[in-house]
Design an enzyme around this catalytic site. Structure first.
Site, PDB file in Angstrom:
ATOM      1  CG  HIS A 145      90.598  27.958   6.018  1.00 29.00           C
ATOM      2  ND1 HIS A 145      91.468  27.840   4.971  1.00 29.00           N
ATOM      3  CD2 HIS A 145      89.876  29.082   5.755  1.00 29.00           C
ATOM      4  CE1 HIS A 145      91.285  28.827   4.125  1.00 29.00           C
ATOM      5  NE2 HIS A 145      90.333  29.613   4.568  1.00 29.00           N
TER       6      HIS A 145
ATOM      7  CG  HIS B 138      93.401  21.501  -0.853  1.00 24.87           C
ATOM      8  ND1 HIS B 138      92.532  22.052  -1.760  1.00 24.87           N
ATOM      9  CD2 HIS B 138      93.964  22.538  -0.201  1.00 24.87           C
ATOM     10  CE1 HIS B 138      92.589  23.367  -1.669  1.00 24.87           C
ATOM     11  NE2 HIS B 138      93.440  23.696  -0.743  1.00 24.87           N
TER      12      HIS B 138
ATOM     13  CG  ASP C 238      97.896  25.184   6.331  1.00 32.00           C
ATOM     14  OD1 ASP C 238      96.755  25.020   5.881  1.00 32.00           O
ATOM     15  OD2 ASP C 238      98.408  26.304   6.511  1.00 32.00           O
TER      16      ASP C 238
HETATM   17  C1  SDX Z   1      93.828  25.270   3.693  1.00 31.12           C
HETATM   18  O1  SDX Z   1      90.254  25.619   0.323  1.00 31.12           O
HETATM   19  C2  SDX Z   1      91.425  26.083   0.275  1.00 31.12           C
HETATM   20  O2  SDX Z   1      91.911  26.503  -0.766  1.00 31.12           O
HETATM   21  C3  SDX Z   1      92.160  26.160   1.604  1.00 31.12           C
HETATM   22  C4  SDX Z   1      93.625  26.560   1.552  1.00 31.12           C
HETATM   23  C5  SDX Z   1      93.797  27.983   1.122  1.00 31.12           C
HETATM   24  O3  SDX Z   1      94.886  28.320   0.628  1.00 31.12           O
HETATM   25  O4  SDX Z   1      92.883  28.811   1.393  1.00 31.12           O
HETATM   26  O5  SDX Z   1      94.325  25.727   0.655  1.00 31.12           O
HETATM   27  C6  SDX Z   1      94.278  26.453   2.928  1.00 31.12           C
HETATM   28  O6  SDX Z   1      92.887  25.379   4.422  1.00 31.12           O
HETATM   29  C7  SDX Z   1      94.525  23.953   3.470  1.00 31.12           C
HETATM   30  C8  SDX Z   1      93.870  22.813   4.287  1.00 31.12           C
HETATM   31  C9  SDX Z   1      94.402  22.873   5.727  1.00 31.12           C
HETATM   32  N1  SDX Z   1      93.668  21.893   6.567  1.00 31.12           N
HETATM   33  C10 SDX Z   1      94.242  20.782   7.011  1.00 31.12           C
HETATM   34  O7  SDX Z   1      95.372  20.405   6.719  1.00 31.12           O
HETATM   35  C11 SDX Z   1      93.354  19.983   7.977  1.00 31.12           C
HETATM   36  C12 SDX Z   1      93.393  18.517   7.565  1.00 31.12           C
HETATM   37  N2  SDX Z   1      92.710  18.360   6.267  1.00 31.12           N
HETATM   38  C13 SDX Z   1      91.326  17.937   6.301  1.00 31.12           C
HETATM   39  O8  SDX Z   1      90.568  18.490   7.336  1.00 31.12           O
HETATM   40  C14 SDX Z   1      90.678  18.008   4.907  1.00 31.12           C
HETATM   41  O9  SDX Z   1      91.541  17.422   4.026  1.00 31.12           O
HETATM   42  C15 SDX Z   1      90.248  19.347   4.348  1.00 31.12           C
HETATM   43  C16 SDX Z   1      89.386  20.104   5.281  1.00 31.12           C
HETATM   44  C17 SDX Z   1      91.428  20.162   3.979  1.00 31.12           C
HETATM   45  C18 SDX Z   1      89.442  19.061   3.067  1.00 31.12           C
HETATM   46  O10 SDX Z   1      88.303  18.404   3.482  1.00 31.12           O
HETATM   47  P1  SDX Z   1      87.179  17.904   2.427  1.00 31.12           P
HETATM   48  O11 SDX Z   1      87.523  18.304   1.054  1.00 31.12           O
HETATM   49  O12 SDX Z   1      85.848  18.298   2.965  1.00 31.12           O
HETATM   50  O13 SDX Z   1      87.350  16.359   2.468  1.00 31.12           O
HETATM   51  P2  SDX Z   1      86.674  15.412   3.535  1.00 31.12           P
HETATM   52  O14 SDX Z   1      86.873  15.971   4.920  1.00 31.12           O
HETATM   53  O15 SDX Z   1      85.295  15.118   3.096  1.00 31.12           O
HETATM   54  O16 SDX Z   1      87.596  14.125   3.433  1.00 31.12           O
HETATM   55  C19 SDX Z   1      87.409  13.197   2.361  1.00 31.12           C
HETATM   56  C20 SDX Z   1      87.959  11.881   2.900  1.00 31.12           C
HETATM   57  C21 SDX Z   1      87.349  11.487   4.250  1.00 31.12           C
HETATM   58  O17 SDX Z   1      87.486  10.088   4.353  1.00 31.12           O
HETATM   59  P3  SDX Z   1      86.175   9.155   3.973  1.00 31.12           P
HETATM   60  O18 SDX Z   1      85.093   9.514   4.994  1.00 31.12           O
HETATM   61  O19 SDX Z   1      85.798   9.510   2.563  1.00 31.12           O
HETATM   62  O20 SDX Z   1      86.682   7.751   4.134  1.00 31.12           O
HETATM   63  O21 SDX Z   1      89.371  12.026   3.163  1.00 31.12           O
HETATM   64  C22 SDX Z   1      89.604  11.894   4.561  1.00 31.12           C
HETATM   65  C23 SDX Z   1      88.278  12.086   5.252  1.00 31.12           C
HETATM   66  O22 SDX Z   1      88.273  11.385   6.482  1.00 31.12           O
HETATM   67  N3  SDX Z   1      90.543  12.949   4.924  1.00 31.12           N
HETATM   68  C24 SDX Z   1      91.524  12.807   5.806  1.00 31.12           C
HETATM   69  C25 SDX Z   1      92.184  14.035   5.828  1.00 31.12           C
HETATM   70  N4  SDX Z   1      91.588  14.868   4.980  1.00 31.12           N
HETATM   71  C26 SDX Z   1      90.568  14.197   4.431  1.00 31.12           C
HETATM   72  N5  SDX Z   1      91.892  11.745   6.565  1.00 31.12           N
HETATM   73  C27 SDX Z   1      92.955  11.962   7.374  1.00 31.12           C
HETATM   74  N6  SDX Z   1      93.653  13.128   7.449  1.00 31.12           N
HETATM   75  C28 SDX Z   1      93.293  14.167   6.694  1.00 31.12           C
HETATM   76  N7  SDX Z   1      93.963  15.305   6.765  1.00 31.12           N
END
Ligand code: SDX
Length: 445
Positions: A285, A324, A380
């Site tokens: 997050h 996201h 971010d």
């Molecule tokens: C913020 O919710 C909000 O609005 C949050 C926010 C706000 O303003 O409050 O926007 C702020 O928190 C932005 C996000 C910051 N976090 C990161 O940058 C950390 C990296 N991102 C990931 O952890 C992820 O993308 C999330 C947590 C942001 C979202 O996760 P989801 O929606 O639960 O998606 P998921 O983890 O289920 O991923 C879906 C697929 C997976 O692959 P498969 O198993 O389907 O093959 O996408 C892949 C994941 O492995 N994936 C990524 C990835 N994010 C998702 N693979 C590599 N790198 C990534 N960053």
């Protein structure tokens, strides 16, 4: 397998519910059918409880780990269209607010629902400006943290501690008392953040300067040295103001959900916001902006980007700052932050990491893994590069996110309290544990 057969009467009317905004659900376990209303693209989970196999059956629930497809509230604060990359606060596009508004005006908009008149903004700004000081005792327990304590840990603790100074705050049904705490939290969070920073670098605390703007004062409390009066760099002052606008709210994100859930027990807003800040601290997050810088440092050189991308695709690491839950397109905030970077670098000198970040984005967005997973830069990805250029250590990045998000958390909190449909948050569960069993004496185990 037990199934339901569901007919959407909005598109394929069943014989007895033609054209109605309902679903006709047939429980194939019993053959019974039920008509369930559809409202705002949702059905009420409680409408499923009537679907039973017998009088002792609790009835159907929905099962939705991490709330992937569950609306927990009705909200008028923020609208996001993840596919189109749209973000609006109270209907105003984030692009217009970033260009034309300022953070305190945006805070007013989020909390009161309308843009303020000149007089309303002046009164709002006056009130927040004159709540910047914290009780002197705050310094005593802040001094108790180790010099290298992560400032997010300090902030979470000291925001919670503010509840012990304002004991009226638990009267959450009193609008005037709520408003006073809202002023205090928006005003004091930068003071706590600056004190945490000064503690971490062994500098004396710099007190608020009421002659300065919200962001100018924050920069003064952070970076004032021996000069009698700190003069903020106007480019950095405005850049920080825009960054706070971009972070101000984001509908039902993890930390807003924490604010609502904890606030639903009718605890004071300081305790609820400490919980929200704790949720924000997580690397998935608001802690991601700090992790992006660590990731860029770990990659170290553009030539090593392809190797890192390989590790991401092998699921060894995440590409921090990408992806996201809602945006399956470019995060509109990331676009604006990229534009701010150039302005900041004119004042601070270019952060060389920006070239690495731009190259990483270019390579990623050409790679089918990211395109197929709809992974784009989020808020971010670039923010930390700017923060570092402005002189912040990486550990302060999530703290800056928390300052920006404070009005959003408070708007979500107050909307929850005023929503007659809301009550204490208490989800159900699917029990998967042991059936009844009797206690065995220790020598019989
Ligand atoms: C913020 O919710 C909000 O609005 C949050 C926010 C706000 O303003 O409050 O926007 C702020 O928190 C932005 C996000 C910051 N976090 C990161 O940058 C950390 C990296 N991102 C990931 O952890 C992820 O993308 C999330 C947590 C942001 C979202 O996760 P989801 O929606 O639960 O998606 P998921 O983890 O289920 O991923 C879906 C697929 C997976 O692959 P498969 O198993 O389907 O093959 O996408 C892949 C994941 O492995 N994936 C990524 C990835 N994010 C998702 N693979 C590599 N790198 C990534 N960053």
């Amino acid at each position: 397998m037990s199934t339901l057969t569901i007919t959407d009467n909005r598109t394929e009317p069943s014989e007895h519910a033609v054209g109605k905004s309902t679903l006709t659900i047939t429980d194939n376990r019993t053959g019974k059918t039920y008509d369930v209303p559809v409202d705002n693209g949702t059905i009420r989970a409680m409408d499923l409880r009537q679907i039973k196999t017998g009088p002792d059956d609790f009835g159907l629930m929905t099962y939705d780990p991490a709330f992937m497809n569950t609306a927990a509230c009705r909200s008028a604060v923020t609208f996001i269209d993840g596919d189109k990359g749209i973000l609006r606060y109270r209907g105003y596009p984030i692009e217009q607010l970033a260009e034309k508004s300022n953070f305190l005006e945006t805070a007013y908009l989020l909390l009161r629902g309308e843009l303020p008149s000149r007089d309303q903004l002046d009164t709002w700004t006056y009130n927040i400006t004159h709540h910047r000081f914290v009780h002197e005792n705050v310094k005593k327990f802040m001094d108790g943290f180790r010099y290298d304590a992560h400032p997010m840990g300090v902030i979470i603790s000291t925001i919670a501690a503010l509840s012990t100074f304002y004991t009226e705050a638990n009267q959450i049904k009193n609008a005037a008392i709520r408003q006073r705490q809202i002023f205090r939290l928006i005003a004091k969070t930068p003071t706590l953040a600056a004190f945490a920073y000064r503690h971490s670098v062994g500098l004396p605390y710099a007190y608020p300067d009421d002659d300065l703007s919200y962001c100018g004062n924050f920069l003064s409390m952070l970076f004032k040295a021996t000069e009698s009066k700190y003069v903020p760099n106007p480019v950095l002052e405005r850049a920080l103001d825009v960054l706070f606008i971009l972070h101000a709210d984001h509908e039902q994100n993890c930390s807003a959900n924490a604010m609502r859930a904890v606030g639903s027990s009718e605890v004071d807003p300081y305790s609820a916001m400490a919980a929200a800040a704790a949720a924000l601290y997580g690397p998935l997050h608001g802690g991601a902006n700090e992790q992006v810088l660590r990731m860029l440092r770990e990659i170290g050189d553009k030539k090593r980007i392809p190797d890192y991308i390989k590790r991401v695709k092998a699921k060894e690491v995440l590409l921090m700052g990408f992806g996201h839950r809602v945006y399956k397109n470019y995060d509109p905030r990331a676009k604006i932050i990229k534009q701010i970077a150039d302005q900041v670098f004119e004042a601070t000198g270019k952060n060389p990491l920006i070239d690495m970040a731009l190259e990483l984005e270019r390579i990623a967005l050409q790679d089918d893994y990211f395109v197929s997973h709809k992974l784009y830069p989020n808020v971010d990805f670039y923010s930390g590069i700017i923060y570092e250029a402005m002189g912040f250590p990486v550990t302060m990045f999530p703290v800056l996110f928390a300052i920006g998000r404070t009005p959003g958390w408070l708007a979500q909190w107050e909307e929850m309290l005023l929503d007659n449909e809301q009550k204490i948050a208490r989800p159900r569960q699917v029990y998967t544990g042991s059936d009844k069993r009797d206690y065995a004496p220790i020598d019989k185990r």
